[in-house]
Scaffold this motif. Sequence first.
Motif, PDB file in Angstrom:
ATOM      1  N   LYS A   1     -11.111  61.146 -80.774  1.00  0.00           N
ATOM      2  CA  LYS A   1     -11.790  59.964 -81.286  1.00  0.00           C
ATOM      3  C   LYS A   1     -11.521  58.753 -80.400  1.00  0.00           C
ATOM      4  N   ARG A   2     -10.266  58.662 -79.922  1.00  0.00           N
ATOM      5  CA  ARG A   2      -9.910  57.544 -79.039  1.00  0.00           C
ATOM      6  C   ARG A   2     -10.728  57.588 -77.758  1.00  0.00           C
ATOM      7  N   PHE A   3     -10.872  58.815 -77.200  1.00  0.00           N
ATOM      8  CA  PHE A   3     -11.640  58.960 -75.956  1.00  0.00           C
ATOM      9  C   PHE A   3     -13.106  58.570 -76.169  1.00  0.00           C
ATOM     10  N   LEU A   4     -13.678  59.028 -77.293  1.00  0.00           N
ATOM     11  CA  LEU A   4     -15.076  58.687 -77.581  1.00  0.00           C
ATOM     12  C   LEU A   4     -15.241  57.179 -77.768  1.00  0.00           C
TER      13      LEU A   4
ATOM     14  N   ARG B   1      -4.580  51.971 -71.154  1.00  0.00           N
ATOM     15  CA  ARG B   1      -4.107  53.045 -70.277  1.00  0.00           C
ATOM     16  C   ARG B   1      -4.843  53.023 -68.942  1.00  0.00           C
ATOM     17  N   ARG B   2      -4.217  53.705 -67.972  1.00  0.00           N
ATOM     18  CA  ARG B   2      -4.894  53.854 -66.667  1.00  0.00           C
ATOM     19  C   ARG B   2      -6.227  54.580 -66.838  1.00  0.00           C
ATOM     20  N   ARG B   3      -6.210  55.590 -67.714  1.00  0.00           N
ATOM     21  CA  ARG B   3      -7.442  56.357 -67.949  1.00  0.00           C
ATOM     22  C   ARG B   3      -8.570  55.475 -68.446  1.00  0.00           C
ATOM     23  N   THR B   4      -8.221  54.505 -69.283  1.00  0.00           N
ATOM     24  CA  THR B   4      -9.237  53.618 -69.838  1.00  0.00           C
ATOM     25  C   THR B   4      -9.871  52.761 -68.749  1.00  0.00           C
ATOM     26  N   ILE B   5      -9.018  52.189 -67.881  1.00  0.00           N
ATOM     27  CA  ILE B   5      -9.523  51.350 -66.783  1.00  0.00           C
ATOM     28  C   ILE B   5     -10.343  52.195 -65.806  1.00  0.00           C
ATOM     29  N   LEU B   6      -9.825  53.392 -65.482  1.00  0.00           N
ATOM     30  CA  LEU B   6     -10.542  54.292 -64.568  1.00  0.00           C
ATOM     31  C   LEU B   6     -11.911  54.650 -65.139  1.00  0.00           C
ATOM     32  N   LEU B   7     -11.943  54.991 -66.425  1.00  0.00           N
ATOM     33  CA  LEU B   7     -13.196  55.375 -67.075  1.00  0.00           C
ATOM     34  C   LEU B   7     -14.188  54.219 -67.076  1.00  0.00           C
TER      35      LEU B   7
END
Length: 402
Positions: A2-5, A318-324
Motif C-alpha cells: 500500500k505504501r508503494f502504491l 526513503r531513497r526509493r521514494t526520491i528515486l521513484l
Amino acid sequence: MKRFLYELNESWRIAVAQMRSNMTRSALTALGVIIGIIAVTLMGTAVNGISIGFDNSMSVLGDDVLYVTQWPWKQVDDWWNYRDRKKIKTEYAETLNRMIERTPNSNLVVAVPTSSLFRSIKYGGNSVDNVFVLGTTSYFIVTESRGGASVVVIGYDVADALFPSENPLDKSVLINGQLFKVVGVNSRQGTFLGLFSWDSMVAVPLGAFNKYFSSKSESDVRVKVKDKRKLAEAKDELTGLMRRVRGLQPEVKDDFSVNEQQAFKSTLDPVKNSIAVAGLFITGLSLFVGAIGIMNITFVSVKERTKEIGTRKALGARRRTILLQFLIESTALCLLGGFIGLALAYLMCFGIEKAFPSFPIHFSLGLVFASMTVSVATGLISGFAPAWTASHLDPVVALRYE
C-alpha cells in the motif's frame, strides 16, 4: 504494498504538477522524444509496408508452382556454363505430363509450357509499348490452344490504356503486325517487386505465339504442385523427370534449373533485413538525442530542487521514494512525447496513404505498443542517473545548498 502504491500515485501527481509549472521547458524537452518516436514509427511503418509489398509480389509467382528454366533465380559465378545450357523447349511440358500421369502418387499436377517476349500493342489511335507477351496454353480452351487461334487475353492496364471508354471484348488489337481478337481481360494482379507489372501483359495461345513471335523468345515450363507443404519432394521429383526428358546420364550435372518462389525470398530477404536494420539504427539515433535531452533536464530539475529533496529526506523520505519520483517524472515526459509522436506519425501515414495509394502502409497495433514501450524504456534509462543522484544526496548538505 500500500505504501508503494501511495508513493507511486504521489510521484505521478508531482510529475504532472512539475510539467504544468514548466510547460515551455517540458514541451521543448519532449520535442526530442516526439521527433524520435515519429522517426522510429515511420521507419517501422515503411519496413512493414516493404515487407507486405514484397510478400504480395511473391504471391503473384505462386507458392505452389515450380519453374523449369535455363537459369537459376539467383546470382551465379560460372556465368558461361549457364549460358551454354540447352534452351528449355515448350514440348517438354507434354512429355512431363505423360510422365506425371504414369507416376503413382505423384506430387505434381500438370506442366504448362510458356514462351515470352516484349512487343507493342495497338488499337485504333492508342498503343502501349513494351508489353509482356506470354504464349501459353493455360488461358484458353482446347480448340484455341491447339489450333493456335489468333486470340488474346489482355491485362488490366493494357485494357485501360487501349480501351478507355469501351468494352475490349471481341475487339481486335494489333500485335507485331498481326490482328488478335480480345477474348478476355485479366483482373488487376499488381506488380512484381515494383519492377514488372503483371497488369501490363497479354497472353496468346502458344501455337499462335510460335507462329508469329518465336524468334528471340524465352521459354520455360511451369509445373503446379499438388501439396505446397511437400514442395521439396515435388522439386526432387520434377528434377528427376527433367533429367529423363533431357536424357542425362547419372554422372552428368543438371543442365536446367528448377526454381520456386523461395529462391527470390532467400536472395532478397537479407537485403530487406539490412535495409530495416540500417533504417531503424539511423532513426534510433534521433531517439537517443531525445533521451539525452530528458537526462539533461532531469539533472537540472534535481539541482533546482536540492533543498526540497533534503527537506523530504530529513522528514523521513526513503531513497526509493526520491528515486521513484524522478524516474516517473522523466518517464512522464517521454510518455507525453510518445503519445504526441504517435498521433503525428499516424496523421503522416494517413497522408502518405492518400497521396500514394499503391504503397502498402501498415500502421499496426504492434507498432503502437512497441513505440510506447520504447518511450517508457527511454524515460527509465535517461532518468536513472539523475534520479540515483537525487536519492543519494546527503540531507544535511542538501539543506545547506544555496
